[in-house]
Design a protein around this motif. Structure first.
Motif, PDB file in Angstrom:
ATOM      1  N   MET A 160       0.837  -1.210   0.000  1.00 10.64           N
ATOM      2  CA  MET A 160       0.000   0.000   0.000  1.00 10.64           C
ATOM      3  C   MET A 160       0.869   1.257   0.000  1.00 10.64           C
ATOM      4  SD  MET A 160      -3.136  -0.329  -0.519  1.00 10.64           S
ATOM      5  CE  MET A 160      -3.509   1.398  -0.438  1.00 10.64           C
ATOM      6  N   SER A 161       2.007   1.209   0.701  1.00 13.47           N
ATOM      7  CA  SER A 161       2.884   2.381   0.726  1.00 13.47           C
ATOM      8  C   SER A 161       3.404   2.671  -0.679  1.00 13.47           C
ATOM      9  CB  SER A 161       4.086   2.171   1.655  1.00 13.47           C
ATOM     10  OG  SER A 161       3.653   1.625   2.858  1.00 13.47           O
ATOM     11  N   LEU A 162       3.794   1.611  -1.393  1.00  8.82           N
ATOM     12  CA  LEU A 162       4.293   1.804  -2.759  1.00  8.82           C
ATOM     13  C   LEU A 162       3.219   2.408  -3.658  1.00  8.82           C
ATOM     14  CD1 LEU A 162       6.208  -1.581  -3.272  1.00  8.82           C
ATOM     15  CD2 LEU A 162       7.195   0.708  -3.046  1.00  8.82           C
ATOM     16  N   THR A 163       1.971   1.935  -3.473  1.00  9.46           N
ATOM     17  CA  THR A 163       0.874   2.426  -4.301  1.00  9.46           C
ATOM     18  C   THR A 163       0.594   3.901  -4.012  1.00  9.46           C
ATOM     19  OG1 THR A 163      -0.057   0.219  -4.263  1.00  9.46           O
ATOM     20  CG2 THR A 163      -1.516   1.984  -4.964  1.00  9.46           C
ATOM     21  N   ILE A 164       0.554   4.243  -2.729  1.00 10.95           N
ATOM     22  CA  ILE A 164       0.292   5.640  -2.352  1.00 10.95           C
ATOM     23  C   ILE A 164       1.366   6.544  -2.961  1.00 10.95           C
ATOM     24  CG2 ILE A 164       0.213   7.259  -0.407  1.00 10.95           C
ATOM     25  CD1 ILE A 164      -0.929   4.933   1.288  1.00 10.95           C
ATOM     26  N   LEU A 165       2.586   6.052  -2.935  1.00 12.58           N
ATOM     27  CA  LEU A 165       3.705   6.827  -3.463  1.00 12.58           C
ATOM     28  C   LEU A 165       3.500   7.205  -4.930  1.00 12.58           C
ATOM     29  CD1 LEU A 165       6.315   7.347  -1.807  1.00 12.58           C
ATOM     30  CD2 LEU A 165       7.436   5.762  -3.372  1.00 12.58           C
TER      31      LEU A 165
ATOM     32  N   VAL B 110       0.657   7.084  -6.760  1.00 17.31           N
ATOM     33  CA  VAL B 110      -0.565   7.851  -6.993  1.00 17.31           C
ATOM     34  C   VAL B 110      -0.355   9.308  -6.577  1.00 17.31           C
ATOM     35  CG1 VAL B 110      -2.994   8.102  -6.381  1.00 17.31           C
ATOM     36  CG2 VAL B 110      -2.068   5.847  -6.837  1.00 17.31           C
ATOM     37  N   ALA B 111       0.384   9.516  -5.503  1.00 20.02           N
ATOM     38  CA  ALA B 111       0.621  10.876  -5.024  1.00 20.02           C
ATOM     39  C   ALA B 111       1.405  11.712  -6.039  1.00 20.02           C
ATOM     40  CB  ALA B 111       1.382  10.826  -3.705  1.00 20.02           C
ATOM     41  N   ARG B 112       2.181  11.048  -6.878  1.00 24.00           N
ATOM     42  CA  ARG B 112       3.039  11.796  -7.805  1.00 24.00           C
ATOM     43  C   ARG B 112       2.319  12.248  -9.073  1.00 24.00           C
ATOM     44  NH1 ARG B 112       8.712   9.490  -8.795  1.00 24.00           N
ATOM     45  NH2 ARG B 112       9.017  11.663  -9.342  1.00 24.00           N
ATOM     46  N   GLY B 113       1.103  11.756  -9.323  1.00 26.08           N
ATOM     47  CA  GLY B 113       0.327  12.298 -10.436  1.00 26.08           C
ATOM     48  C   GLY B 113       0.397  11.506 -11.718  1.00 26.08           C
ATOM     49  N   VAL B 114      -0.443  11.904 -12.647  1.00 29.04           N
ATOM     50  CA  VAL B 114      -0.684  11.100 -13.840  1.00 29.04           C
ATOM     51  C   VAL B 114       0.556  10.774 -14.641  1.00 29.04           C
ATOM     52  CG1 VAL B 114      -1.864  11.025 -16.043  1.00 29.04           C
ATOM     53  CG2 VAL B 114      -3.021  11.898 -14.054  1.00 29.04           C
TER      54      VAL B 114
ATOM     55  N   MET C 258      -7.037   2.967  -7.233  1.00 35.54           N
ATOM     56  CA  MET C 258      -7.095   4.102  -6.326  1.00 35.54           C
ATOM     57  C   MET C 258      -7.454   5.405  -7.023  1.00 35.54           C
ATOM     58  SD  MET C 258      -4.195   4.306  -3.464  1.00 35.54           S
ATOM     59  CE  MET C 258      -4.114   5.923  -2.787  1.00 35.54           C
ATOM     60  N   GLU C 259      -7.152   5.466  -8.307  1.00 34.42           N
ATOM     61  CA  GLU C 259      -7.268   6.741  -9.033  1.00 34.42           C
ATOM     62  C   GLU C 259      -8.653   7.412  -8.948  1.00 34.42           C
ATOM     63  OE1 GLU C 259      -4.901   8.532 -10.186  1.00 34.42           O
ATOM     64  OE2 GLU C 259      -6.142  10.044 -11.157  1.00 34.42           O
ATOM     65  N   PRO C 260      -9.765   6.665  -9.139  1.00 35.14           N
ATOM     66  CA  PRO C 260     -11.061   7.347  -9.097  1.00 35.14           C
ATOM     67  C   PRO C 260     -11.321   8.030  -7.754  1.00 35.14           C
ATOM     68  CG  PRO C 260     -11.314   5.177 -10.067  1.00 35.14           C
ATOM     69  CD  PRO C 260      -9.920   5.244  -9.528  1.00 35.14           C
ATOM     70  N   ALA C 261     -11.030   7.340  -6.665  1.00 30.99           N
ATOM     71  CA  ALA C 261     -11.287   7.923  -5.345  1.00 30.99           C
ATOM     72  C   ALA C 261     -10.390   9.135  -5.113  1.00 30.99           C
ATOM     73  CB  ALA C 261     -11.060   6.871  -4.263  1.00 30.99           C
TER      74      ALA C 261
ATOM     75  N   HIS D 163     -10.953  19.492  -2.332  1.00 30.92           N
ATOM     76  CA  HIS D 163      -9.897  20.484  -2.521  1.00 30.92           C
ATOM     77  C   HIS D 163      -8.632  20.164  -1.735  1.00 30.92           C
ATOM     78  CE1 HIS D 163     -12.968  22.438  -4.690  1.00 30.92           C
ATOM     79  NE2 HIS D 163     -13.739  22.504  -3.626  1.00 30.92           N
ATOM     80  N   ARG D 164      -8.219  18.923  -1.830  1.00 34.81           N
ATOM     81  CA  ARG D 164      -6.956  18.530  -1.204  1.00 34.81           C
ATOM     82  C   ARG D 164      -5.909  18.414  -2.304  1.00 34.81           C
ATOM     83  NH1 ARG D 164      -6.914  17.403   4.342  1.00 34.81           N
ATOM     84  NH2 ARG D 164      -9.059  17.242   5.028  1.00 34.81           N
ATOM     85  N   SER D 165      -4.630  18.424  -1.920  1.00 39.79           N
ATOM     86  CA  SER D 165      -3.588  18.195  -2.915  1.00 39.79           C
ATOM     87  C   SER D 165      -3.617  16.707  -3.264  1.00 39.79           C
ATOM     88  CB  SER D 165      -2.222  18.550  -2.336  1.00 39.79           C
ATOM     89  OG  SER D 165      -1.886  17.600  -1.349  1.00 39.79           O
ATOM     90  N   ARG D 166      -3.002  16.351  -4.400  1.00 40.40           N
ATOM     91  CA  ARG D 166      -2.970  14.934  -4.789  1.00 40.40           C
ATOM     92  C   ARG D 166      -2.307  14.085  -3.721  1.00 40.40           C
ATOM     93  NH1 ARG D 166      -4.275  12.521  -9.597  1.00 40.40           N
ATOM     94  NH2 ARG D 166      -3.289  10.540  -9.209  1.00 40.40           N
ATOM     95  N   ALA D 167      -1.226  14.605  -3.174  1.00 36.71           N
ATOM     96  CA  ALA D 167      -0.490  13.831  -2.178  1.00 36.71           C
ATOM     97  C   ALA D 167      -1.364  13.575  -0.941  1.00 36.71           C
ATOM     98  CB  ALA D 167       0.788  14.562  -1.785  1.00 36.71           C
ATOM     99  N   GLU D 168      -2.065  14.621  -0.486  1.00 33.26           N
ATOM    100  CA  GLU D 168      -2.936  14.451   0.688  1.00 33.26           C
ATOM    101  C   GLU D 168      -4.053  13.449   0.389  1.00 33.26           C
ATOM    102  OE1 GLU D 168      -3.388  18.587   3.137  1.00 33.26           O
ATOM    103  OE2 GLU D 168      -4.090  18.537   1.070  1.00 33.26           O
ATOM    104  N   ALA D 169      -4.653  13.621  -0.819  1.00 33.22           N
ATOM    105  CA  ALA D 169      -5.757  12.737  -1.187  1.00 33.22           C
ATOM    106  C   ALA D 169      -5.284  11.281  -1.224  1.00 33.22           C
ATOM    107  CB  ALA D 169      -6.322  13.138  -2.546  1.00 33.22           C
TER     108      ALA D 169
END
Ligand code: PFF
Length: 463
Positions: A168-173, A175-179, A339-342, A351-357
């Motif tokens: 999960m940590s790898l995935t969050i990493l 997704v947080a960095r963007g498309v 994770m992307e849709p959520a 209105h959160r940043s991508r990293a926060e979301a």
């Protein structure tokens, strides 16, 4: 809505950036489609449902339901250019229906969260198996040893939980960095590399002496084995494997450049995904039969079969490590899609940043995942409806939620959106367009409904 320009005459743009090329999109959608569903799930579900007839129903579902639903999702996503919930609301209004279509987007977002919670647990197993492989744990081991190894591993909730946490940590990493920076890079090398390794394993399987038996198991249909549940499982597997019915492909479609062909792209992705699932079956079943394993043993199937094969081949440590690393990569690129849709929703509406979301959604999914972590050990005796918590999460999402959203997505694209809008997205109203429209309007919704009816016992047996 901030950041989204939807001015008259001007095409909408997505808030989250765009794919750099058509190839990048194909790779990303393929990366989302190809994952544990093809290599871990397809063989074990096919095995549990008797092989041949299941595979046939699966292929029919992919072609007649999966393909039109995938095209519908991409075209809806590209037209709306927002997260799936906002896109469905916007297009619902724009097409003269209702913004309540957002509920379908909502069900998709929820399905993604639920699926990732258990997907990450199995992905954690693959990570663990990559480590085990490199340390030579499987070298020369026989069936009994490999089974004992697996049983011991999953019985430790601490270990399984740790691997789930790591994944999960790898995935969050990512997704947080963007498309573009995150998703594209992660996919570019994984699919081709995985394919090469699978072909090598197929070679090994062909030499196992049981290839003919494996082929027969997969392709000789015995319709007597086709219960309502197995038809439902085949359809659910088609949705799961193609990543459709939950807004992931819709969310990716939102980042697709205007000029890319949706039909061509969908055909390429569906073909790649199906070939990889069939290839996985062809490499696994001969080995299952050659080693006297049970094709119906369930989620542990690849974790029993492949280490056994690797343990006996020359260079097995290297091959095993490579394989489980690549499978972890494949799972990773799928998890990103889950994770992307959520995350897109939280960015746009909270209105959160991508990293926060990514952090908020990721932690929620991580916590939910402990239901599945414990299903294989501490809570393995707690069973209801379809089995353990893991079994129920899987059944509810793959076999019910995804096809149910699929019905609505097909109806939305086929009946609610006007001809002009869909023809514009699909590049004209030619023969292929008419074929898609017929499949989306009639075949897919009716097909899904029939499978649901069969599963609850309202249709007669086939033989
Ligand atoms: N299609 C992925 C697999 O076969 O492993 C699983 C998946 C990914 C399902 C993304 C749904 C999704 F949105």
């Amino acid at each position: 809505m901030p950041g989204i320009q939807a001015g008259e005459g001007e095409k909408r743009r997505s808030l989250h950036g765009h794919w750099s090329s058509r190839m990048a999109f194909i790779l990303a959608v393929t990366g989302s489609a190809v994952g544990l569903g093809n290599i871990w799930k397809f063989p074990y579900v096919a095995g549990q449902n008797g092989g041949g007839a299941f595979v046939l129903v699966y292929l029919v579902c992919v072609l007649l339901i999966g393909m039109p639903v995938m095209m519908s999702e991409i075209l809806i996503g590209r037209r709306g250019r927002r997260n799936p919930i906002a896109t469905m609301a916007l297009l619902g209004e724009e097409e003269g229906s209702s913004p309540r279509w957002r509920l379908i987007g909502g069900m998709g977002v929820l399905a993604g969260i639920l699926i990732l919670s258990y997907y990450s647990v199995i992905a954690g197993w693959t990570l663990a198996y990559a480590f085990k492989s490199v340390s030579g744990s499987f070298a020369g081991a026989g069936p009994a040893e490999i089974s004992a190894h697996f049983a011991e591993f999953v019985s430790s909730w601490e270990l399984v939980g740790l691997c789930h946490t790591l994944f999960m940590s790898l995935t969050i990493l990512v997704v947080a960095r963007g498309v573009e920076r995150g998703l594209e890079r992660a996919v570019r090398f994984m699919v081709p590399a995985l394919l090469v390794l699978m072909l090598a394993l197929l070679g090994y399987s062909i030499n196992s002496g049981f290839f003919g038996e494996g082929l027969a198991f997969m392709f000789t249909p015995d319709f007597g084995k086709l219960t309502g549940d197995s038809v439902l499982a085949a359809m659910g597997q088609a949705f799961f494997s193609l990543s459709i019915g939950m807004g992931a492909i819709m969310a990716y479609g939102a980042y697709l450049p205007e000029e890319t062909s949706i039909m061509g792209t969908s055909a390429a992705v569906v073909t790649a995904d199906t070939l990889i699932a069939i290839l996985a079956g062809l490499m696994i079943f001969p080995l299952v039969l050659a080693n006297g394993l049970d094709p119906a043993e369930g989620p542990g199937l690849v974790f029993h079969t492949l280490p056994l094969a690797f343990g006996q081949m020359t260079g097995g440590v290297l091959f095993a490590t490579l394989f489980f690393v690549l499978l972890s990569f494949a799972a990773w690129t799928s998890a990103i899609g889950l994770m992307e849709p959520a995350v897109a929703w939280v960015v746009e509406h909270r209105h959160r940043s991508r990293a926060e979301a990514a952090m908020i959604i990721g932690v929620l999914i991580w916590a939910l995942g402990f239901g599945s972590v414990l299903s294989f050990n501490v809570l393995s005796d707690i069973t209801f409806i379809k089995g353990t918590i893991f079994d129920n999460f899987d059944h509810l999402t793959s076999n019910i939620m995804l096809p149910l959203s699929g019905v609505f997505i097909a109806i939305f694209a086929g009946w609610i959106m006007c001809r002009n809008s869909t023809a514009e997205e699909l590049g004209g109203a030619g023969r292929l367009y008419r074929l898609w429209r017929m499949l989306a309007r009639f075949v897919a919704p009716v097909g899904i409904l029939l499978v649901f009816l069969k599963a609850i016992g309202l249709l007669p047996e086939l033989s």
